[in-house]
Design an enzyme around this catalytic site. Structure first.
Site, mmCIF file in Angstrom:
data_model
loop_
_atom_site.group_PDB
_atom_site.id
_atom_site.type_symbol
_atom_site.label_atom_id
_atom_site.label_comp_id
_atom_site.label_asym_id
_atom_site.label_seq_id
_atom_site.Cartn_x
_atom_site.Cartn_y
_atom_site.Cartn_z
ATOM 1 N N GLY A 95 95.097 12.024 30.362
ATOM 2 C CA GLY A 95 94.535 10.719 30.616
ATOM 3 C C GLY A 95 93.556 10.371 29.503
ATOM 4 C CB SER A 111 97.241 14.371 25.983
ATOM 5 O OG SER A 111 96.959 13.058 25.555
ATOM 6 C CD1 TRP A 112 91.412 14.077 29.999
ATOM 7 C CD2 TRP A 112 90.189 13.587 28.185
ATOM 8 N NE1 TRP A 112 90.080 14.207 30.337
ATOM 9 C CE2 TRP A 112 89.310 13.911 29.240
ATOM 10 C CE3 TRP A 112 89.657 13.251 26.941
ATOM 11 C CZ2 TRP A 112 87.931 13.915 29.100
ATOM 12 C CZ3 TRP A 112 88.270 13.250 26.795
ATOM 13 C CH2 TRP A 112 87.429 13.583 27.864
ATOM 14 C CG ASP A 144 101.946 12.924 19.987
ATOM 15 O OD1 ASP A 144 101.783 11.761 20.410
ATOM 16 O OD2 ASP A 144 101.408 13.915 20.503
ATOM 17 C CG HIS A 171 101.809 12.394 23.890
ATOM 18 N ND1 HIS A 171 100.717 12.749 23.122
ATOM 19 C CD2 HIS A 171 101.345 12.264 25.163
ATOM 20 C CE1 HIS A 171 99.643 12.832 23.907
ATOM 21 N NE2 HIS A 171 99.993 12.548 25.145
#
Length: 316
Positions: A46, A113-114, A263, A291
């Site tokens: 997120g 990711s986050w 990505d 991604h």
């Protein structure tokens, strides 16, 4: 031994619970796999998404004890969409509170990711509580990365970018993130839903090299977009360059980094930078990877990393 290429079968949670972490926030958590197995905490992305049972299918349930939780304001954690007392420092403290609550001495940290941002921030704060890291689609939430996130979308997915911009009056289209921030963070929820759906679609449709994304439920889109806009507007509540500058704190902890060459959300350059600053980290750039963790080549690389740690409890 034949390399595994498919996820492990679906696995139900064996324990769930709610953990109050302050006077406002209550975290939802769940556990699956081997009760006395090697613990791994899975940090979702997120910011603003939530945990999913799919993530635990990367881990052999006969070996791993898989811990998941919904970050502040996300998923089943309460209150939904809450931005007060919702910063990276709060989330790092929450991870440590959950570790203590579950009586875990040290654990493997898995995040993409986050989730990779949060994994590195947690590891730098609590290196002695970590066994190592499996990191995917590296993101440090820097001003440069956030600017690239939108500009790259405009260049490579102009139709999706135009869809976001088209919801705004012409005079606000010059600063799309700021315009969306005003509506998602400061506006009324009902009026913000179309903007939340456009934001979520802009992200999700670019996550896979296969393209496309099904519409998200309004509640999920609103939480994702709202919390993501909140963190993006503040560069993840991180000082510029801080995560790279403090990477030496992780020296001696094994790590594998998996990043897709294709990505469209997080530039591979950041993965190279992290690997260059992290003593001993092993970087795997996946030529046909995007991604998401669930594109075939990304999935295989992550399964391999989890299996290597299972067999060796280190990354050879």
């Amino acid at each position: 031994m034949t390399e595994r290429t498919e996820l492990f079968p679906p696995l139900a949670a064996s324990r769930t619970g709610f953990l109050p972490v302050d006077g406002l926030h209550i975290l939802y958590w769940e556990e699956a796999g081997k009760p006395d197995g090697l613990p791994v905490v899975v940090l979702h992305g997120g910011p603003g998404a939530n945990s999913s049972p799919l993530w635990r299918q990367f881990f052999d349930p006969a070996f791993y004890r898989v811990i998941q939780f919904d970050q502040r304001g996300c998923g089943q954690s309460q209150p939904t969409g809450e931005l007060r007392d919702n910063t990276t420092a709060h989330l790092v403290a929450d991870i440590e509170a959950l570790r203590r609550h579950l009586g875990i001495e040290r654990w493997l940290v898995f995040g993409g990711s986050w989730g990779s941002t949060l994994a590195l921030a947690y590891g730098q704060a609590y290196p002695r509580q970590c066994l190592g890291f499996i990191l995917r689609s590296i993101f440090l939430c820097s001003a440069e990365e956030i600017a690239w996130y939108f500009e790259n979308g405009r260049k490579f997915h102009p139709d999706l970018y135009a869809g976001m911009a088209g919801l705004l009056p012409p005079e606000e289209r010059g600063d799309l993130p700021a315009a969306y921030m005003r509506r998602l963070v400061h506006g009324e929820r009902a009026a913000a839903i179309p903007f939340a759906q456009a934001w979520a679609n802009f992200e999700c449709a670019r996550a896979s090299i296969a393209g496309g994304a099904p519409p998200l439920p309004d509640d999920f889109a609103w939480t994702l977009a709202r919390i993501e806009a909140w963190y993006f507007s503040r560069h993840g509540f991180l000082a510029p360059g801080a995560l790279l500058a403090n990477m030496s704190r992780l020296a001696g902890l094994p790590a594998v980094i998996v990043h897709g060459r294709l990505d469209m959300l997080c530039a591979p350059l950041t993965a190279f930078q992290v690997a260059g600053h992290y003593p001993g980290a092993r970087l795997h750039i996946i030529p046909d990877g995007g991604h998401t963790a669930f594109d075939p080549s990304m999935r295989v690389a992550l399964l391999r990393a989890a299996d290597q740690f299972r067999r060796n409890q280190r990354f050879d």
